[in-house]
Design an enzyme around this catalytic site. Structure first.
Site, PDB file in Angstrom:
ATOM      1  N   ASP A  75       0.810  -1.228   0.000  1.00 26.73           N
ATOM      2  CA  ASP A  75       0.000   0.000   0.000  1.00 26.73           C
ATOM      3  C   ASP A  75       0.835   1.265   0.000  1.00 26.73           C
ATOM      4  O   ASP A  75       0.382   2.328   0.420  1.00 26.73           O
ATOM      5  CB  ASP A  75      -0.916  -0.017   1.229  1.00 26.73           C
ATOM      6  N   GLU A  83      -1.898   5.153   3.160  1.00 29.09           N
ATOM      7  CA  GLU A  83      -1.883   3.758   2.714  1.00 29.09           C
ATOM      8  C   GLU A  83      -3.273   3.161   2.486  1.00 29.09           C
ATOM      9  O   GLU A  83      -3.469   2.361   1.576  1.00 29.09           O
ATOM     10  CB  GLU A  83      -1.110   2.887   3.718  1.00 29.09           C
ATOM     11  N   HIS A 124       6.957   4.817  12.498  1.00 28.07           N
ATOM     12  CA  HIS A 124       7.150   5.704  11.352  1.00 28.07           C
ATOM     13  C   HIS A 124       5.864   6.259  10.757  1.00 28.07           C
ATOM     14  O   HIS A 124       5.909   7.011   9.780  1.00 28.07           O
ATOM     15  CB  HIS A 124       7.902   4.958  10.242  1.00 28.07           C
TER      16      HIS A 124
HETATM   17  C1  UD1 Z   1       6.954   4.865   3.385  1.00 27.01           C
HETATM   18  C2  UD1 Z   1       5.543   4.484   2.928  1.00 27.01           C
HETATM   19  C3  UD1 Z   1       4.811   3.718   4.013  1.00 27.01           C
HETATM   20  C4  UD1 Z   1       5.631   2.547   4.515  1.00 27.01           C
HETATM   21  C5  UD1 Z   1       7.008   3.056   4.953  1.00 27.01           C
HETATM   22  C6  UD1 Z   1       7.887   1.903   5.356  1.00 27.01           C
HETATM   23  C7  UD1 Z   1       4.296   5.972   1.430  1.00 27.01           C
HETATM   24  C8  UD1 Z   1       3.541   7.233   1.293  1.00 27.01           C
HETATM   25  N1  UD1 Z   1       4.788   5.707   2.645  1.00 27.01           N
HETATM   26  O1  UD1 Z   1       6.810   5.832   4.429  1.00 27.01           O
HETATM   27  O2  UD1 Z   1       3.573   3.231   3.495  1.00 27.01           O
HETATM   28  O3  UD1 Z   1       4.968   1.948   5.597  1.00 27.01           O
HETATM   29  O4  UD1 Z   1       7.634   3.728   3.846  1.00 27.01           O
HETATM   30  O5  UD1 Z   1       9.025   2.339   6.031  1.00 27.01           O
HETATM   31  O6  UD1 Z   1       4.460   5.252   0.467  1.00 27.01           O
HETATM   32  N2  UD1 Z   1      14.432   8.440   4.085  1.00 27.01           N
HETATM   33  C9  UD1 Z   1      15.790   8.394   3.829  1.00 27.01           C
HETATM   34  N3  UD1 Z   1      16.329   7.205   3.407  1.00 27.01           N
HETATM   35  C10 UD1 Z   1      15.593   6.062   3.258  1.00 27.01           C
HETATM   36  C11 UD1 Z   1      14.217   6.126   3.537  1.00 27.01           C
HETATM   37  C12 UD1 Z   1      13.649   7.330   3.932  1.00 27.01           C
HETATM   38  O7  UD1 Z   1      16.507   9.377   3.980  1.00 27.01           O
HETATM   39  O8  UD1 Z   1      16.151   5.024   2.876  1.00 27.01           O
HETATM   40  C13 UD1 Z   1      13.847   9.733   4.522  1.00 27.01           C
HETATM   41  C14 UD1 Z   1      13.818  10.786   3.404  1.00 27.01           C
HETATM   42  O9  UD1 Z   1      13.999  12.068   3.951  1.00 27.01           O
HETATM   43  C15 UD1 Z   1      12.411  10.631   2.845  1.00 27.01           C
HETATM   44  C16 UD1 Z   1      11.647  10.395   4.134  1.00 27.01           C
HETATM   45  O10 UD1 Z   1      12.480   9.532   4.911  1.00 27.01           O
HETATM   46  O11 UD1 Z   1      11.988  11.780   2.115  1.00 27.01           O
HETATM   47  C17 UD1 Z   1      10.270   9.801   3.997  1.00 27.01           C
HETATM   48  O12 UD1 Z   1      10.238   8.674   3.152  1.00 27.01           O
HETATM   49  P1  UD1 Z   1       8.828   8.262   2.454  1.00 27.01           P
HETATM   50  O13 UD1 Z   1       9.027   7.056   1.618  1.00 27.01           O
HETATM   51  O14 UD1 Z   1       8.220   9.464   1.820  1.00 27.01           O
HETATM   52  O15 UD1 Z   1       7.873   7.934   3.683  1.00 27.01           O
HETATM   53  P2  UD1 Z   1       7.962   6.851   4.826  1.00 27.01           P
HETATM   54  O16 UD1 Z   1       7.478   7.526   6.054  1.00 27.01           O
HETATM   55  O17 UD1 Z   1       9.284   6.221   4.817  1.00 27.01           O
HETATM   56  N1  UDP Z   2      12.851  -3.854   9.648  1.00 31.38           N
HETATM   57  C1  UDP Z   2      14.218  -3.930   9.405  1.00 31.38           C
HETATM   58  N2  UDP Z   2      15.076  -3.109  10.083  1.00 31.38           N
HETATM   59  C2  UDP Z   2      14.640  -2.198  10.989  1.00 31.38           C
HETATM   60  C3  UDP Z   2      13.238  -2.097  11.232  1.00 31.38           C
HETATM   61  C4  UDP Z   2      12.379  -2.935  10.538  1.00 31.38           C
HETATM   62  O1  UDP Z   2      14.660  -4.758   8.586  1.00 31.38           O
HETATM   63  O2  UDP Z   2      15.472  -1.477  11.576  1.00 31.38           O
HETATM   64  C5  UDP Z   2      11.933  -4.708   8.884  1.00 31.38           C
HETATM   65  C6  UDP Z   2      10.863  -5.469   9.671  1.00 31.38           C
HETATM   66  O3  UDP Z   2      11.316  -6.745  10.080  1.00 31.38           O
HETATM   67  C7  UDP Z   2       9.708  -5.565   8.684  1.00 31.38           C
HETATM   68  C8  UDP Z   2       9.871  -4.322   7.827  1.00 31.38           C
HETATM   69  O4  UDP Z   2      11.191  -3.837   8.034  1.00 31.38           O
HETATM   70  O5  UDP Z   2       9.824  -6.684   7.830  1.00 31.38           O
HETATM   71  C9  UDP Z   2       8.863  -3.288   8.232  1.00 31.38           C
HETATM   72  O6  UDP Z   2       9.165  -2.046   7.677  1.00 31.38           O
HETATM   73  P1  UDP Z   2       8.447  -0.720   8.151  1.00 31.38           P
HETATM   74  O7  UDP Z   2       8.039  -0.844   9.572  1.00 31.38           O
HETATM   75  O8  UDP Z   2       9.357   0.393   7.752  1.00 31.38           O
HETATM   76  O9  UDP Z   2       7.169  -0.648   7.177  1.00 31.38           O
HETATM   77  P2  UDP Z   2       5.674  -1.223   7.291  1.00 31.38           P
HETATM   78  O10 UDP Z   2       5.725  -2.703   7.400  1.00 31.38           O
HETATM   79  O11 UDP Z   2       5.003  -0.556   8.464  1.00 31.38           O
HETATM   80  O12 UDP Z   2       5.060  -0.758   5.997  1.00 31.38           O
END
Ligand code: UD1
Ligand code: UDP
Length: 366
Positions: A90, A126, A204
């Site tokens: 999602d 999501e 998050h």
């Molecule tokens: C995203 C997804 C969420 C998912 C989550 C898992 C959307 C809208 N959100 O949320 O559904 O549950 O990922 O973790 O699709 N950033 C970094 N490096 C990384 C990752 C993130 O620097 O490797 C920072 C950046 O500043 C980025 C911000 O985190 O702009 C937010 O990342 P984004 O993918 O927009 O949203 P998440 O909260 O990570």
């Molecule tokens: N996870 C990981 N390292 C971390 C935190 C989470 O590998 O430091 C893994 C966790 O086991 C799970 C996935 O990341 O499989 C979940 O990711 P996140 O919570 O970012 O996203 P969500 O599942 O809520 O979309």
């Protein structure tokens, strides 16, 4: 795929398709909506993208992700002409993958279909991403009977709904076996962790930014102060909206370890040994029952009611007092922990990727 959880849940499918090269040609495209956290997962599973859109920017908005991912995916789909596009879950990348495929008249398979809370703002964005993907998809891979029944109630044709289990269990069982055979390297701050009970924390969700995260952090600090024999391990998500309150409220406490996001192997190793997991993560809620670790879910609602019904997970919202009270109760009552630990995993048996590949094989024969 674009983010950490999509990669964890799609890598088992990719590896399965690659192992059946006589049946399938698979093309891996990443948007890199997450950059570092995506690459961490790809390296654990040894998956190399064929196309990398590299869209991430610091503090990106939803509209920026949507625009960049849709345009980039549109180009790749036009160029590669797949028989079917698979998207997972999602995230905004998953939604854009479905939308771009629709624009190119390409069939769409939705992995982890049928999850709903019924509230379009929880989780945000999501819930709407997955509903929209559900409207666009041709094949819906439902992880549980609950998810399958939701799709059938939404009038999706039964022949398009396939009950497979969740691919996260495939990933988890594979990695757990690896780390049990060869314990992973842990960051120096938590090398001595096993000497005390510990709480593993992740968080998050966008709908908790601001007051929600402040409450969560203050609850953790309160329990850490009240229970002097408990440690906390918090691998912080890279989103600046998460790191700011977490660092401000929790840094400097000698039993709260704020660390960088862990690669999947040490994270699974830690989940397996935690006393309690405190999280708002979807994936972690699905993994915990297989490991027999109680989970407190810091959300008001969940699209994964199976874990709550099984007794492994409890919703505690984002209220400071409630989180602190529930956490202290579990940490000080071994019977309460055992009651939550001893459950069967409702999310799958580790064969979801094979089942999905079997279905795709059957579809393409028609
Ligand atoms: C995203 C997804 C969420 C998912 C989550 C898992 C959307 C809208 N959100 O949320 O559904 O549950 O990922 O973790 O699709 N950033 C970094 N490096 C990384 C990752 C993130 O620097 O490797 C920072 C950046 O500043 C980025 C911000 O985190 O702009 C937010 O990342 P984004 O993918 O927009 O949203 P998440 O909260 O990570
Ligand atoms: N996870 C990981 N390292 C971390 C935190 C989470 O590998 O430091 C893994 C966790 O086991 C799970 C996935 O990341 O499989 C979940 O990711 P996140 O919570 O970012 O996203 P969500 O599942 O809520 O979309």
């Amino acid at each position: 795929m674009g983010t950490r959880p999509e990669a964890i849940k799609l890598c088992p499918v990719i590896l399965e398709l690659q192992s059946r090269a006589d049946e399938f040609e698979s093309i891996v495209c990443v948007t890199a909506q997450h950059r570092e956290m995506l690459d961490q997962v790809l390296s654990v599973f040894g998956v190399q993208p064929d196309h990398d859109l590299n869209i991430m920017s610091p503090g990106q908005t939803l509209a920026q992700i949507t625009a960049r991912a849709t345009c980039g995916l549109d180009d790749v789909i036009k160029k590669t002409q797949p028989a079917i596009t698979l998207v997972q879950g999602d995230t905004t990348t998953a939604f854009c993958g479905a939308l771009a495929s629709h624009y190119q008249h390409t069939a769409i398979g939705h992995v982890e279909a049928g999850l709903r809370t019924g509230n379009k703002f929880a989780p945000f964005p999501e819930e709407m991403n997955r509903r929209l993907i559900g409207q666009l998809a041709d094949h819906h891979f439902a992880p549980t009977t609950h998810a399958r029944d939701i799709l059938l109630k939404e009038d999706v044709a039964p022949s398009q709904v396939h009950l497979t289990g969740n691919t996260v269990i495939d990933a988890l069982l594979w990695v757990r076996q690896r780390v049990n055979e060869r314990p992973p390297e842990l960051p120096p701050e938590i090398k001595d962790l096993q000497k005390m009970p510990f709480v593993l924390v992740t968080g998050h969700r966008r709908e908790s930014f601001g007051a929600g995260f402040e409450n969560i952090c203050m609850a953790i600090r309160q329990v850490a102060d009240d229970l002097s024999d408990v440690q906390f391990v918090y691998p912080m998500h890279l989103n600046p909206n998460v790191r700011e309150p977490v660092n401000r409220i929790l840094a400097g406490h000698d039993r709260i370890h704020l660390i960088e996001p862990l690669t999947y192997e040490p994270f699974v190793w830690l989940m397996d040994r935690a006393t309690v997991i405190l999280t708002d993560s979807g994936g972690v809620q699905e993994e915990a029952p297989s490991l027999g670790i109680p989970v407190l879910v810091m959300r008001e609602t969940t699209e994964r009611p199976e874990g709550v019904a099984a007794g492994n997970a409890k919703l505690v919202g984002t209220d400071r007092e409630t989180i602190a009270a529930e956490l202290k109760h579990l940490l000080t009552d071994a019977d309460a922990r055992s009651a939550m630990a001893d459950v069967r995993n409702p999310y799958g048996d580790g064969t979801a990727a094979r089942q999905i590949a079997d279905v795709i094989g059957r579809i393409s024969e028609v």
